[in-house]
Every structure is written in structure tokens, then in C-alpha cells.
Motif scaffolding. Structure first.
Motif, PDB file in Angstrom:
ATOM      1  N   THR A  24       0.803  -1.221   0.000  1.00 15.03           N
ATOM      2  CA  THR A  24       0.000   0.000   0.000  1.00 15.03           C
ATOM      3  C   THR A  24       0.837   1.273   0.000  1.00 15.03           C
ATOM      4  O   THR A  24       0.428   2.273  -0.605  1.00 15.03           O
ATOM      5  CB  THR A  24      -0.968   0.013   1.185  1.00 15.03           C
ATOM      6  OG1 THR A  24      -0.239  -0.205   2.404  1.00 15.03           O
ATOM      7  CG2 THR A  24      -2.018  -1.085   1.040  1.00 15.03           C
ATOM      8  N   ALA A  25       1.982   1.255   0.651  1.00 17.17           N
ATOM      9  CA  ALA A  25       2.824   2.454   0.671  1.00 17.17           C
ATOM     10  C   ALA A  25       3.330   2.762  -0.741  1.00 17.17           C
ATOM     11  O   ALA A  25       3.304   3.915  -1.189  1.00 17.17           O
ATOM     12  CB  ALA A  25       3.984   2.271   1.634  1.00 17.17           C
ATOM     13  N   ARG A  26       3.787   1.740  -1.452  1.00 20.14           N
ATOM     14  CA  ARG A  26       4.278   1.934  -2.815  1.00 20.14           C
ATOM     15  C   ARG A  26       3.146   2.321  -3.752  1.00 20.14           C
ATOM     16  O   ARG A  26       3.311   3.185  -4.624  1.00 20.14           O
ATOM     17  CB  ARG A  26       4.963   0.661  -3.315  1.00 20.14           C
ATOM     18  CG  ARG A  26       6.285   0.341  -2.642  1.00 20.14           C
ATOM     19  CD  ARG A  26       6.835  -0.967  -3.175  1.00 20.14           C
ATOM     20  NE  ARG A  26       7.005  -0.917  -4.627  1.00 20.14           N
ATOM     21  CZ  ARG A  26       6.903  -1.981  -5.428  1.00 20.14           C
ATOM     22  NH1 ARG A  26       6.605  -3.159  -4.928  1.00 20.14           N
ATOM     23  NH2 ARG A  26       7.094  -1.839  -6.721  1.00 20.14           N
ATOM     24  N   ALA A  65      -4.839  13.883  -4.626  1.00 21.94           N
ATOM     25  CA  ALA A  65      -4.201  13.305  -5.804  1.00 21.94           C
ATOM     26  C   ALA A  65      -4.331  11.786  -5.790  1.00 21.94           C
ATOM     27  O   ALA A  65      -4.618  11.158  -6.824  1.00 21.94           O
ATOM     28  CB  ALA A  65      -2.734  13.716  -5.853  1.00 21.94           C
ATOM     29  N   VAL A  66      -4.126  11.193  -4.631  1.00 22.90           N
ATOM     30  CA  VAL A  66      -4.251   9.743  -4.497  1.00 22.90           C
ATOM     31  C   VAL A  66      -5.678   9.305  -4.808  1.00 22.90           C
ATOM     32  O   VAL A  66      -5.910   8.369  -5.581  1.00 22.90           O
ATOM     33  CB  VAL A  66      -3.852   9.291  -3.076  1.00 22.90           C
ATOM     34  CG1 VAL A  66      -4.238   7.837  -2.839  1.00 22.90           C
ATOM     35  CG2 VAL A  66      -2.361   9.485  -2.850  1.00 22.90           C
ATOM     36  N   TRP A  67      -6.660   9.984  -4.236  1.00 24.46           N
ATOM     37  CA  TRP A  67      -8.057   9.569  -4.373  1.00 24.46           C
ATOM     38  C   TRP A  67      -8.555   9.667  -5.818  1.00 24.46           C
ATOM     39  O   TRP A  67      -9.257   8.794  -6.305  1.00 24.46           O
ATOM     40  CB  TRP A  67      -8.946  10.405  -3.454  1.00 24.46           C
ATOM     41  CG  TRP A  67     -10.309   9.814  -3.246  1.00 24.46           C
ATOM     42  CD1 TRP A  67     -11.422  10.008  -4.011  1.00 24.46           C
ATOM     43  CD2 TRP A  67     -10.700   8.919  -2.208  1.00 24.46           C
ATOM     44  NE1 TRP A  67     -12.482   9.298  -3.509  1.00 24.46           N
ATOM     45  CE2 TRP A  67     -12.070   8.629  -2.391  1.00 24.46           C
ATOM     46  CE3 TRP A  67     -10.040   8.350  -1.118  1.00 24.46           C
ATOM     47  CZ2 TRP A  67     -12.784   7.781  -1.547  1.00 24.46           C
ATOM     48  CZ3 TRP A  67     -10.748   7.507  -0.278  1.00 24.46           C
ATOM     49  CH2 TRP A  67     -12.091   7.230  -0.493  1.00 24.46           C
ATOM     50  N   VAL A  93      -5.572   1.498   0.592  1.00 26.98           N
ATOM     51  CA  VAL A  93      -5.077   2.871   0.461  1.00 26.98           C
ATOM     52  C   VAL A  93      -6.200   3.864   0.763  1.00 26.98           C
ATOM     53  O   VAL A  93      -5.996   4.864   1.461  1.00 26.98           O
ATOM     54  CB  VAL A  93      -4.499   3.113  -0.949  1.00 26.98           C
ATOM     55  CG1 VAL A  93      -4.225   4.596  -1.173  1.00 26.98           C
ATOM     56  CG2 VAL A  93      -3.224   2.303  -1.146  1.00 26.98           C
ATOM     57  N   ALA A  94      -7.391   3.608   0.246  1.00 28.50           N
ATOM     58  CA  ALA A  94      -8.534   4.482   0.509  1.00 28.50           C
ATOM     59  C   ALA A  94      -8.837   4.555   1.998  1.00 28.50           C
ATOM     60  O   ALA A  94      -9.141   5.628   2.536  1.00 28.50           O
ATOM     61  CB  ALA A  94      -9.761   3.986  -0.257  1.00 28.50           C
ATOM     62  N   ARG A  95      -8.736   3.416   2.681  1.00 26.14           N
ATOM     63  CA  ARG A  95      -8.985   3.386   4.127  1.00 26.14           C
ATOM     64  C   ARG A  95      -7.980   4.257   4.876  1.00 26.14           C
ATOM     65  O   ARG A  95      -8.306   4.867   5.912  1.00 26.14           O
ATOM     66  CB  ARG A  95      -8.899   1.939   4.628  1.00 26.14           C
ATOM     67  CG  ARG A  95      -9.276   1.755   6.100  1.00 26.14           C
ATOM     68  CD  ARG A  95      -8.931   0.361   6.563  1.00 26.14           C
ATOM     69  NE  ARG A  95      -7.482   0.149   6.568  1.00 26.14           N
ATOM     70  CZ  ARG A  95      -6.898  -1.045   6.542  1.00 26.14           C
ATOM     71  NH1 ARG A  95      -7.633  -2.144   6.453  1.00 26.14           N
ATOM     72  NH2 ARG A  95      -5.585  -1.148   6.578  1.00 26.14           N
ATOM     73  N   GLN A  96      -6.779   4.352   4.374  1.00 26.73           N
ATOM     74  CA  GLN A  96      -5.727   5.122   5.033  1.00 26.73           C
ATOM     75  C   GLN A  96      -5.783   6.611   4.701  1.00 26.73           C
ATOM     76  O   GLN A  96      -4.982   7.390   5.234  1.00 26.73           O
ATOM     77  CB  GLN A  96      -4.361   4.565   4.623  1.00 26.73           C
ATOM     78  CG  GLN A  96      -4.128   3.123   5.056  1.00 26.73           C
ATOM     79  CD  GLN A  96      -2.895   2.509   4.410  1.00 26.73           C
ATOM     80  OE1 GLN A  96      -2.290   3.101   3.508  1.00 26.73           O
ATOM     81  NE2 GLN A  96      -2.516   1.326   4.873  1.00 26.73           N
TER      82      GLN A  96
END
Length: 347
Positions: free
Chosen positions: A203-205, A227-229, A251-254
Motif C-alpha cells: 500500500t505504501a508503494r 491526488a491519491v483519491w 489505500v482508501a482506508r488510510q
């Protein structure tokens, strides 16, 4: 070219508006997602006719000779309803991870179908939605171009407005089937699933990769999480291996600021639960999941800004993924003669 650059060609967003948000939003709504920027040279921008949803979308499995259809399953949805976004996304990641990799052979096709709402504007400035079904055949080895069909399902008015008289005539524009041109990098970019299989599941990558693919024009007005979302929602709706999709929901949860917005209905009419995030100034992006199985259903954008252009609450994009499968061939009667793509260059 690295894998994430190839992915960017396949599901990147159209150019985002500048600080003059209200004036620019109309133009962005009128831009079709399947533009040259999104498919590395594929498609033609039709800025005066149709704004289409951001992701590769498709609809109804036609009469094609097919191997046994493999549809990615979801979870069983035991226990009480999720209490918050983190709990829903945890269940969604588990449901996605339980799916089977569709694993097409080189000569087979990854098929996806979706239902979507498109915002359309006529010459007089009146706007309405086309409800459409998309069908997409992507050959696993990228040897032939992607084949796409668009079927008109109906017309829907904007909030507080009526569908204009000429809407049906205009709504038939761009329906039917066609081959999309080969992308700038041959083979794999014409076969998105092959590219998506190379994405990191750490998930970090994955989070870093999603954020890194934001256009320079967007960076000034978006936070890292935004940007991630933005890139996460588009990729989640594309044909994606289960482990990658599960990592996307982790990733969304974080992502700080993601919240459970409650029950909703997707573009295909299926009941679901939505997690929402303020992805841009004046616009939120929802991830929608089946209310019982927590299987991913699709995503939706909603205008939350002020003013009347567009009206607050207007849907800016709505995609419901209804099927992902492996098939042996294109629909009956569709020939690839004259539509081959260049051989892979190894780039």
C-alpha cells in the motif's frame, strides 16, 4: 517507459480546472474522457457534445464465442452494517482479495461492461444526462485495438430541469461500435489488464505511485490525499487484478478525510454503500460498494461548489461496473482485419 507511466496513459484524468473553478468546470464536464491524453493517443476530444465518465467502461456481453465467463466474486457480508468508512473499506478490501485473477491467455480478451451517466450539452446551452451502456473488449496481448460499443439506455434531466425536445436526436451521437486507435506504446498499453497486473500491492508503494501520476496542472490545487483519491477511483473501475483492487481499498482506508456517506444507488440501479472524499475544490468523489457483499460497484463524482453552474449536487461522473470476464473472441461479425497494432517494442 515504466508500468505506472503506461497506466497513466490508460486512466489519467482530463486536464483539471485552474483557480477559476466555476468557469472551468463546464468545459471539463463537456470533455469526453476517452481523449488522447487518457489512452496515449486514443480517441478524439468532443468538447462541445459529450462529457463521458473518467474510466474505461463497458456494457452487456454480446454474442461472442466465449470461454466460461469468470466474474470476480465479492464477500458474504456477515455481521452488522459498517460503522464508518474504515470498516467498510476493510470489508471491501477483503471482498476484492477473495476474487479470482481472470488471467487471460494472450489471444483472449478481457471484457468489461458498465452503465454510466454522461452529461451532454446542446447548442443552446441546455444540459441533460445520457444513460449509456459501455462494452469493452481488450485483447490480452494488445495485438489488436480495443473494441468498444456504446448503447443508449435513456435520458435523465439535471436537477430541477427538463430534458429538451432535441435531446433524443443529439443523444444518439457516438452510439454504436468502433475500434479505438492503437496507443502510442504498442502491445501492453492496448491491453490494460496486463499493465495493471504489474502494479504494486504494497500500500505504501501504491499510494506513492498514485500520487506521483498527477498532472502538473493539478498539483497546485490538490493535496497529496486528493491526488491519491482521484487516481484511485479511476483505477478501481478498470479491469484490475483482485490483489491490486484490494490494495486500492486499503489505500482508501488510510486516506484522512474519507467518510461513510451511507446508502445510495449506483448508475445501474443497484443498492450500495458509499465512501466519499472531497477530491477537488467543489467536487467530491464516491466509491460505491454492494451493501451486503461489499463488492465494488462503481464510482461517482458530485459537484459540491457554490453558484448555479452547474447546480450544487449535479453528478459529474457516474460509472457502475456490471461485469468483468474473459472471452475468446470479439462479438460475432466484428473483424480485426486492418486493425492490427504494431508489434511490442520492448519499451
Amino acid at each position: 517507459m515504466n508500468d505506472l507511466c503506461e497506466v497513466r496513459e490508460l486512466w489519467s484524468q482530463t486536464a483539471e480546472p485552474s483557480a477559476a473553478r466555476l468557469g472551468a468546470i463546464r468545459q471539463r464536464l463537456l470533455e469526453e474522457t476517452w481523449s488522447r491524453e487518457q489512452l496515449g493517443g486514443v480517441g478524439v476530444r468532443r468538447s462541445q457534445r459529450v462529457w463521458a465518465v473518467r474510466t474505461a467502461v463497458a456494457g452487456g456481453l454480446a454474442a461472442a464465442a466465449s470461454v466460461g465467463v469468470v466474474v470476480l466474486p465479492g464477500g458474504d457480508g456477515p455481521g452488522p452494517a459498517p460503522a464508518d468508512a474504515a470498516e467498510l473499506l476493510t470489508r471491501a478490501a477483503a471482498a476484492a482479495g477473495d476474487g479470482r485473477d481472470i488471467d487471460p491467455r494472450p489471444g483472449q480478451f478481457v471484457y468489461q461492461e458498465s452503465t454510466a451517466l454522461q452529461l451532454t450539452t446542446g447548442s443552446g446551452g441546455d444540459s441533460w444526462f445520457r444513460k449509456v451502456r459501455y462494452q469493452e473488449w481488450q485483447r490480452a496481448d494488445g495485438a489488436v485495438p480495443i473494441y468498444r460499443r456504446t448503447t443508449l439506455l435513456g435520458l435523465v434531466p439535471l436537477l430541477g430541469r427538463k430534458v429538451p425536445p432535441r435531446a433524443l436526436e443529439l443523444a444518439r451521437i457516438d452510439t454504436g461500435g468502433r475500434f479505438l486507435p492503437c496507443t502510442s506504446q504498442p502491445a501492453e498499453p492496448n491491453a490494460p489488464y496486463a499493465v495493471h497486473r504489474k502494479l504494486p500491492t504494497d500500500t505504501a508503494r501504491l499510494r506513492s505511485a498514485l500520487a506521483a501520476r498527477v498532472d502538473a496542472g493539478q498539483r497546485a490545487e490538490l493535496t497529496h490525499d486528493q491526488a491519491v483519491w482521484i487516481n484511485l477511483t479511476g483505477l478501481a473501475s478498470a479491469p484490475t487484478p483482485p490483489k491490486v483492487q484490494a490494495a486500492l481499498f486499503t489505500v482508501a482506508r488510510q486516506t484522512k478525510g474519507a467518510r461513510l456517506s451511507g446508502r445510495t444507488t449506483d448508475a445501474a440501479g443497484r443498492p450500495g454503500l458509499a465512501v466519499t472524499f472531497d477530491a477537488r475544490p467543489g467536487e467530491r468523489e464516491d466509491l460505491i460498494f454492494d451493501a451486503k457483499t461489499y463488492r465494488f460497484l462503481g464510482h461517482r463524482g458530485v459537484w459540491t461548489g457554490t453558484g448555479n453552474t452547474p447546480p450544487r449536487g449535479t453528478t459529474t461522473g457516474d460509472v457502475a461496473v456490471t461485469k468483468t470476464a474473459v472471452v475468446d473472441d470479439l462479438p460475432a461479425g466484428v473483424s480485426t482485419s486492418g486493425y492490427s497494432c504494431p508489434a511490442a517494442s520492448g519499451g
